[in-house]
Design a protein around this motif. Sequence first.
Motif, mmCIF file in Angstrom:
data_model
loop_
_atom_site.group_PDB
_atom_site.id
_atom_site.type_symbol
_atom_site.label_atom_id
_atom_site.label_comp_id
_atom_site.label_asym_id
_atom_site.label_seq_id
_atom_site.Cartn_x
_atom_site.Cartn_y
_atom_site.Cartn_z
ATOM 1 N N PRO A 162 0.852 -1.142 0.085
ATOM 2 C CA PRO A 162 0.290 0.041 -0.062
ATOM 3 C C PRO A 162 0.888 1.072 -0.040
ATOM 4 C CG PRO A 162 -0.852 -1.493 1.675
ATOM 5 C CD PRO A 162 0.436 -2.183 1.098
ATOM 6 N N MET A 163 0.376 2.389 -0.710
ATOM 7 C CA MET A 163 1.235 3.495 -0.645
ATOM 8 C C MET A 163 0.592 4.806 -0.011
ATOM 9 S SD MET A 163 3.602 4.899 -2.616
ATOM 10 C CE MET A 163 3.799 3.988 -4.188
ATOM 11 N N PHE A 164 -0.891 4.660 0.117
ATOM 12 C CA PHE A 164 -1.360 5.819 0.581
ATOM 13 C C PHE A 164 -2.489 5.423 1.860
ATOM 14 C CE2 PHE A 164 -0.177 9.319 -1.721
ATOM 15 C CZ PHE A 164 0.025 8.938 -3.231
ATOM 16 N N ILE A 165 -2.615 6.199 2.859
ATOM 17 C CA ILE A 165 -3.659 6.006 3.682
ATOM 18 C C ILE A 165 -4.091 7.430 3.708
ATOM 19 C CG2 ILE A 165 -4.227 5.855 6.119
ATOM 20 C CD1 ILE A 165 -1.994 4.241 6.943
ATOM 21 N N SER A 182 -14.723 0.525 -15.415
ATOM 22 C CA SER A 182 -14.299 0.138 -14.137
ATOM 23 C C SER A 182 -15.046 0.648 -13.244
ATOM 24 C CB SER A 182 -12.849 0.040 -13.950
ATOM 25 O OG SER A 182 -12.423 1.448 -14.037
ATOM 26 N N THR A 183 -14.972 0.633 -11.804
ATOM 27 C CA THR A 183 -15.267 1.420 -11.017
ATOM 28 C C THR A 183 -14.092 1.991 -9.953
ATOM 29 O OG1 THR A 183 -17.084 -0.255 -10.626
ATOM 30 C CG2 THR A 183 -16.691 1.086 -8.852
ATOM 31 N N GLY A 184 -14.483 3.443 -9.790
ATOM 32 C CA GLY A 184 -13.471 4.180 -9.240
ATOM 33 C C GLY A 184 -13.889 4.315 -7.800
ATOM 34 N N LEU A 185 -12.937 5.166 -6.879
ATOM 35 C CA LEU A 185 -13.653 5.355 -5.536
ATOM 36 C C LEU A 185 -13.265 6.947 -5.304
ATOM 37 C CD1 LEU A 185 -14.039 3.881 -2.881
ATOM 38 C CD2 LEU A 185 -11.576 4.372 -2.197
ATOM 39 N N TRP A 186 -14.422 7.578 -4.984
ATOM 40 C CA TRP A 186 -14.479 9.032 -4.855
ATOM 41 C C TRP A 186 -14.632 9.530 -3.561
ATOM 42 C CZ3 TRP A 186 -13.391 13.524 -7.249
ATOM 43 C CH2 TRP A 186 -14.012 14.598 -6.874
ATOM 44 N N LEU A 187 -13.566 10.463 -3.190
ATOM 45 C CA LEU A 187 -13.613 11.243 -1.739
ATOM 46 C C LEU A 187 -13.929 12.490 -1.843
ATOM 47 C CD1 LEU A 187 -11.426 8.639 -1.777
ATOM 48 C CD2 LEU A 187 -11.016 9.481 0.521
ATOM 49 N N SER A 188 -15.203 12.720 -1.515
ATOM 50 C CA SER A 188 -16.015 14.286 -1.775
ATOM 51 C C SER A 188 -15.247 15.349 -0.928
ATOM 52 C CB SER A 188 -17.189 14.102 -1.857
ATOM 53 O OG SER A 188 -17.606 13.708 -0.558
ATOM 54 N N SER A 189 -14.662 15.127 0.357
ATOM 55 C CA SER A 189 -14.368 16.091 1.290
ATOM 56 C C SER A 189 -12.838 15.900 1.356
ATOM 57 C CB SER A 189 -14.926 15.802 2.729
ATOM 58 O OG SER A 189 -16.479 15.882 2.348
ATOM 59 N N PRO A 190 -12.384 17.004 1.724
ATOM 60 C CA PRO A 190 -11.111 16.880 2.181
ATOM 61 C C PRO A 190 -10.494 16.033 3.296
ATOM 62 C CG PRO A 190 -11.723 19.474 2.278
ATOM 63 C CD PRO A 190 -13.155 18.486 1.923
ATOM 64 N N HIS A 191 -9.416 15.372 3.123
ATOM 65 C CA HIS A 191 -9.206 14.347 4.105
ATOM 66 C C HIS A 191 -7.678 14.351 4.364
ATOM 67 C CE1 HIS A 191 -9.314 12.763 -0.194
ATOM 68 N NE2 HIS A 191 -8.196 12.205 0.363
ATOM 69 N N ALA A 192 -7.402 13.661 5.263
ATOM 70 C CA ALA A 192 -6.042 13.584 5.454
ATOM 71 C C ALA A 192 -5.272 12.498 4.846
ATOM 72 C CB ALA A 192 -5.672 13.097 7.187
ATOM 73 N N LEU A 193 -4.336 12.739 4.238
ATOM 74 C CA LEU A 193 -3.492 11.869 3.507
ATOM 75 C C LEU A 193 -1.994 11.801 3.767
ATOM 76 C CD1 LEU A 193 -3.468 10.421 0.517
ATOM 77 C CD2 LEU A 193 -2.504 12.562 -0.256
ATOM 78 N N VAL A 194 -1.369 10.384 3.850
ATOM 79 C CA VAL A 194 -0.202 10.181 4.359
ATOM 80 C C VAL A 194 0.353 9.103 3.180
ATOM 81 C CG1 VAL A 194 -0.669 8.688 6.124
ATOM 82 C CG2 VAL A 194 1.369 10.198 6.418
ATOM 83 N N LEU A 195 1.758 9.349 3.230
ATOM 84 C CA LEU A 195 2.423 8.346 2.210
ATOM 85 C C LEU A 195 2.892 7.419 3.112
ATOM 86 C CD1 LEU A 195 4.351 10.458 -0.215
ATOM 87 C CD2 LEU A 195 2.950 8.257 -0.746
ATOM 88 N N LEU A 196 2.884 5.973 2.540
ATOM 89 C CA LEU A 196 3.588 5.021 3.097
ATOM 90 C C LEU A 196 5.114 4.703 2.828
ATOM 91 C CD1 LEU A 196 0.580 2.760 3.775
ATOM 92 C CD2 LEU A 196 1.402 4.160 5.468
ATOM 93 N N ASP A 197 5.887 4.153 3.356
ATOM 94 C CA ASP A 197 7.125 3.455 2.750
ATOM 95 C C ASP A 197 6.850 2.106 2.538
ATOM 96 O OD1 ASP A 197 9.341 3.756 5.473
ATOM 97 O OD2 ASP A 197 7.968 2.289 4.830
ATOM 98 N N ALA A 198 7.680 1.393 1.639
ATOM 99 C CA ALA A 198 7.360 0.001 1.233
ATOM 100 C C ALA A 198 7.317 -0.808 2.500
ATOM 101 C CB ALA A 198 8.728 -0.250 0.507
#
Lengths: 245, 186
Positions: A162-165, A182-198
């Motif tokens: 996984p790359m993002f939380i 296909s089907t995508g995932l939509w996040l409509s509001s601002p949200h917290a994003l953080v990167l994950l390392d390998a």
Amino acid sequence: MTNDRLPDDLRALGRELDVRPLDEEALVTRVVSRLPAQVPSARTAGVLRRRPSVVIAIGIAVLLALALTPPVRAVVTSWLEYGGVLVRTGPVSESPTQPPSDQPGLTLAEGRELVEFTPVVPERLGAPRRVEVSADRRLLSMTWGSGENTVRLDQFDGRLDPMFIKTVARDDPAAYVGLANSTGLWLSSPHALVLLDADGTERTESARTAGPTLVWQVGAVTLRLEGPGKREAIAIANSASSGTR
Amino acid sequence: MEAAERGTIARVRAGDRDAYADLVRRHAADAHRTAVFLGAGADAEDVVQNAFLKAYRALSTFRDGAAFRPWLLSIVANETKNAVRAGKRRRVDGEAGDLPDPAATDPAGSVLSAERRTELVDAVRGLPDKQRRVIVCRYFLELDEQETATVLGWPRGTVKSRLHRALRRLRALLVEPPSSTPEATP
């Protein structure tokens, strides 16, 4: 001291974990009755190896399609994994919105060389203004426009770690949206994003607030589009040609 | 055991389905334990079934003389990942990893105190995914370092270093009186 006994205690624990016994004969019957007619002797591995992942990809699409009722259904769960993007509910606090730009800008050709997947460039967006690849070469980022109007497209091999939380507020969950293929995932509001390392560790220096985002997959590649509104984002996703080799 | 298994595999390759049934029987319990410990939960039986079907189809890529069990278990590990990634698991409490609870055993029959079992299982459940997987392989499935590398698809050095970090983290999570004894070798 208890420290020294840890390996032995772990082994003992393993033997004591409750595993429901398996009906082996039933399993044997199910497996044998489903064996393909083709005998696995010859080196036909090339074709056979590719098929399972296609079956799984279709399987996932079917599962997601079944979960959809038009127009869109919110995902009601506390945790969801989508192509290497993990979405969870939790507190969303304010933080800077611009990602730190600590990597040099590259040409698209240079970016392609550095990552191990074939990048996808949605036709609707045209050539990116800026291309960056993360230091560990797992993540390719493209941006268009600038300032308030920046459109950002991150992409990576969604089959790997996984790359993002993304952390969304409980009352604003993510939702599946139908795309052309296909089907995508939509996040409509601002949200917290953080990167994950390998390794799965959160890269806290990358933590920021992301705007509305669309996540979708093209073959093995997971794409994360931030900036456009929902309708435009879907149009952009639908203009993305296949990135598969 | 080795020679007998090579013979079985040769027969499977020649089209003998009964031979495959034997192979399935021999490895079913291990495959099931692997799936359960790596988080398949209620999908464990499907994971095991799918893994055996994939293994059959992939048998032509299986190198003659290689160890069959870790190769098979690596397929089980992948199928478990797929089942989990497919989002079939509606996670109730956001917990990654569905390690089963310790069985309710007669205290006299258990090597560990109830307290120790609980704290250990909680600590392992709290590990990051990769660290938990290496603990599961090395201690719960009792695979050696090379087998663990095969099953998890990691280089051997990575198995070593992740195991080291996992044990360090477990020790930090577990309530310990201060000790002056040197770190035990895993």
